[in-house]
Design a protein around this motif. Structure first.
Motif, PDB file in Angstrom:
ATOM      1  N   VAL A   5      11.539-104.848  29.788  1.00 17.99           N
ATOM      2  CA  VAL A   5      13.244-105.596  29.177  1.00 17.99           C
ATOM      3  C   VAL A   5      14.101-105.216  30.102  1.00 17.99           C
ATOM      4  N   ALA A   6      13.535-103.406  30.373  1.00 21.27           N
ATOM      5  CA  ALA A   6      14.624-103.149  30.866  1.00 21.27           C
ATOM      6  C   ALA A   6      14.636-102.545  32.123  1.00 21.27           C
ATOM      7  N   LEU A  64      16.250-102.440  38.103  1.00 24.39           N
ATOM      8  CA  LEU A  64      15.438-101.375  38.665  1.00 24.39           C
ATOM      9  C   LEU A  64      14.393-102.129  39.914  1.00 24.39           C
ATOM     10  N   PRO A  65      14.200-101.368  41.410  1.00 21.21           N
ATOM     11  CA  PRO A  65      13.394-101.998  41.996  1.00 21.21           C
ATOM     12  C   PRO A  65      12.416-102.341  41.793  1.00 21.21           C
ATOM     13  N   ILE A  66      11.404-101.319  41.156  1.00 23.24           N
ATOM     14  CA  ILE A  66      10.637-101.253  40.331  1.00 23.24           C
ATOM     15  C   ILE A  66       9.875-102.494  40.061  1.00 23.24           C
ATOM     16  N   ALA A  67      11.719-103.365  38.795  1.00 21.98           N
ATOM     17  CA  ALA A  67      10.685-104.774  38.863  1.00 21.98           C
ATOM     18  C   ALA A  67      10.477-105.569  39.856  1.00 21.98           C
ATOM     19  N   GLU A  68      11.738-106.056  40.447  1.00 20.90           N
ATOM     20  CA  GLU A  68      11.461-106.613  41.922  1.00 20.90           C
ATOM     21  C   GLU A  68       9.963-106.217  42.513  1.00 20.90           C
ATOM     22  N   GLU A  69       9.491-105.346  42.750  1.00 22.03           N
ATOM     23  CA  GLU A  69       9.234-105.004  43.513  1.00 22.03           C
ATOM     24  C   GLU A  69       7.193-105.473  43.124  1.00 22.03           C
ATOM     25  N   THR A  70       7.255-104.947  41.545  1.00 18.32           N
ATOM     26  CA  THR A  70       5.899-105.326  40.541  1.00 18.32           C
ATOM     27  C   THR A  70       6.023-107.056  40.608  1.00 18.32           C
ATOM     28  N   ARG A 128       7.546-109.033  42.777  1.00 21.25           N
ATOM     29  CA  ARG A 128       6.464-109.145  44.056  1.00 21.25           C
ATOM     30  C   ARG A 128       4.763-109.465  44.602  1.00 21.25           C
ATOM     31  N   GLN A 129       4.741-108.266  44.188  1.00 21.28           N
ATOM     32  CA  GLN A 129       2.796-108.069  44.426  1.00 21.28           C
ATOM     33  C   GLN A 129       2.512-109.343  44.101  1.00 21.28           C
ATOM     34  N   LEU A 130       3.064-109.428  42.563  1.00 18.76           N
ATOM     35  CA  LEU A 130       2.447-110.207  41.925  1.00 18.76           C
ATOM     36  C   LEU A 130       2.532-111.853  42.163  1.00 18.76           C
ATOM     37  N   GLY A 131       3.006-111.706  43.441  1.00 13.04           N
ATOM     38  CA  GLY A 131       3.545-113.331  44.473  1.00 13.04           C
ATOM     39  C   GLY A 131       4.730-114.277  43.874  1.00 13.04           C
ATOM     40  N   TRP A 132       5.501-113.254  43.087  1.00 14.21           N
ATOM     41  CA  TRP A 132       6.192-114.059  42.518  1.00 14.21           C
ATOM     42  C   TRP A 132       7.904-114.096  43.542  1.00 14.21           C
ATOM     43  N   ALA A 184      13.066-111.379  38.177  1.00 11.21           N
ATOM     44  CA  ALA A 184      12.914-110.299  37.182  1.00 11.21           C
ATOM     45  C   ALA A 184      13.917-111.010  36.612  1.00 11.21           C
ATOM     46  N   PHE A 185      14.684-110.454  36.994  1.00 15.62           N
ATOM     47  CA  PHE A 185      16.595-110.889  35.807  1.00 15.62           C
ATOM     48  C   PHE A 185      16.696-111.237  34.094  1.00 15.62           C
TER      49      PHE A 185
END
Length: 129
Positions: A26-27, A33-39, A41-45, A50-51
């Protein structure tokens, strides 16, 4: 295991589940955080999801933690975890460390609820015969 031991074990599992979801999922999403969007993206979203997923996770966690809606929260959370598992499967992620991680979280979540809620234990009894 006594009723009191089951209650406290269930509370500990519930707190561990809640802290993990808040801190690891959640946080990062709600804080942008960039890691959320990057993850994601890596999963195809596509970017921008993310938000919204973070808001959904926080809402489901609140339903799970509130005693009057805890079963509803758990059922809805399993839907979210199932979607996460399907995303990992589609992405070809490793089975035990990534794909089944949602199952592990679900077991901790339902185990905590089962141990701390007698009504859930009546609904899903453990048979000894």
């Amino acid at each position: 295991m006594t009723e009191n031991q089951m209650l406290w074990t269930g509370r500990v599992l519930t707190v561990l589940f809640a802290l993990f979801i808040l801190g690891a999922s959640v946080a990062p999403k709600l804080l942008g955080l960039p890691i959320a969007e990057e993850t994601m993206r890596q999963l195809g979203w596509p970017s921008g999801y993310a938000f919204g997923i973070g808001v959904l996770e926080l809402t489901l966690l609140a339903l799970y933690l509130y005693p009057r809606t805890n079963v509803l929260g758990a059922v809805l959370f399993m839907g979210l975890l199932g979607g996460a598992m399907a995303t990992q499967m589609r992405n070809g992620s490793p089975l035990f460390s990534h794909t089944l991680f949602s199952v592990y979280l679900g077991l901790v979540m339902w185990g905590g609820l089962w141990l701390r809620d007698a009504a859930v234990r009546q609904l899903f009894p453990v048979r000894r015969d």
